[in-house]
Design a protein around this motif. Structure first.
Motif, PDB file in Angstrom:
ATOM      1  N   UNK A  25      92.446 -87.548  99.555  1.00 41.18           N
ATOM      2  CA  UNK A  25      93.314 -88.523  99.222  1.00 41.18           C
ATOM      3  C   UNK A  25      92.212 -88.317  97.767  1.00 41.18           C
ATOM      4  N   UNK A  26      91.330 -88.720  97.772  1.00 36.65           N
ATOM      5  CA  UNK A  26      90.102 -88.727  96.305  1.00 36.65           C
ATOM      6  C   UNK A  26      89.519 -87.495  96.030  1.00 36.65           C
ATOM      7  N   UNK A  27      89.743 -86.342  96.916  1.00 40.38           N
ATOM      8  CA  UNK A  27      88.104 -85.263  96.418  1.00 40.38           C
ATOM      9  C   UNK A  27      86.879 -85.575  97.096  1.00 40.38           C
ATOM     10  N   UNK A  28      87.141 -86.646  97.802  1.00 44.89           N
ATOM     11  CA  UNK A  28      85.587 -87.027  98.574  1.00 44.89           C
ATOM     12  C   UNK A  28      84.100 -87.490  97.449  1.00 44.89           C
ATOM     13  N   UNK A  29      85.299 -88.941  96.985  1.00 50.26           N
ATOM     14  CA  UNK A  29      84.465 -88.942  95.691  1.00 50.26           C
ATOM     15  C   UNK A  29      83.557 -90.721  96.536  1.00 50.26           C
ATOM     16  N   UNK A  30      82.705 -90.171  95.713  1.00 48.77           N
ATOM     17  CA  UNK A  30      81.295 -90.768  96.424  1.00 48.77           C
ATOM     18  C   UNK A  30      81.243 -92.368  95.572  1.00 48.77           C
TER      19      UNK A  30
END
Length: 251
Positions: free
Chosen positions: A188-193
């Motif tokens: 759902x966040x694209x793997x946001x860091x």
């Protein structure tokens, strides 16, 4: 916290002695482990999280069995207030547990600021008294429809979470802990860091270790490892000693 972890449950074998046996209260409510970013902590403090589904909680019994902290559901969306929150939050504190409130995110219903306002106004505040955990945001698979991500694209979801976090911090002085699974975060966040340096991680994984953490975090603060066990509600560990838990609460 709901049914989001059923796929994880199906994929792992739970070791009963680890997942159901907290340390005795006389052991300062912490246990020693092997220590790693994705495995057992050098010390861990047992805790729990509850909602209206647990009703009246035996907090004194939970304390006697080793629980030293708890998160209590306060709100969801922009209108729902848990009818059991006041009693549960007060009861946890009266029994000596360090306690905090969490909000179940509904990104499909409104903007994040509206939900953050509703949360802080109805239990999600924080005070530096050493007895109150920072607010927490529950981010998990949508239990109300087929789209796990509530109809939002990945960049839109990241913006929603950031807006919520900023609004809560502006009101309370603390960035909220983020409860999620690695699967949901990736999907759902694209793997946001971008949250690892600002928001404590409350990772959910029903297994014998926290596993691979969501992108952006090198360590977890809380780990939810089972939905039943010694305490009412979900079973959790704090990743550190009891003194570190108290320091974390103070901010």
């Amino acid at each position: 916290m709901r049914t989001a972890l059923l796929t994880t449950l199906a994929a792992v074998t739970v070791t009963a002695t680890l997942l159901t046996a907290p340390p005795p209260a006389h052991a300062a409510a912490s246990v020693h482990g092997t220590g790693s970013a994705t495995g057992a902590a050098a010390e861990q403090v047992p805790g729990m999280d509850v909602s209206r589904y647990q009703g009246t909680v035996d907090w004194q019994g939970a304390w006697a069995n080793g629980a030293r902290w708890a998160y209590v559901k306060a709100t969801e969306g922009t209108t729902f207030q848990s009818p059991t929150f006041p009693e549960q939050f007060q009861g946890a504190g009266d029994a000596g547990l360090i306690r905090g409130a969490y909000h179940f995110a509904r990104p499909d219903l409104s903007g994040a600021t509206e939900q953050a306002t509703h949360f802080v106004d109805h239990g999600g505040n924080w005070t530096a008294d050493g007895r109150t955990l920072p607010p927490a945001l529950d981010l998990e698979h949508n239990p109300y429809g087929p789209d796990a991500c509530y109809g939002r694209g990945q960049s839109d979801m990241v913006s929603w979470i950031r807006e919520f976090s900023d609004a809560v911090k502006a009101r309370t002085g603390r960035a909220p802990a983020l409860y999620t699974t690695s699967d949901w975060w990736t999907r759902c966040t694209g793997g946001d860091t971008g949250f690892g340096g600002t928001n404590p991680l409350w990772v959910a994984r029903y297994a014998t270790s926290p596993g691979t953490l969501p992108a952006g975090w090198s360590a977890h603060t809380f780990w939810q490892y089972a939905d039943s066990g010694t305490f009412p509600g979900d079973q959790n560990w704090f990743n550190g000693s009891y003194d570190e838990l108290k320091a974390f609460a103070r901010g």
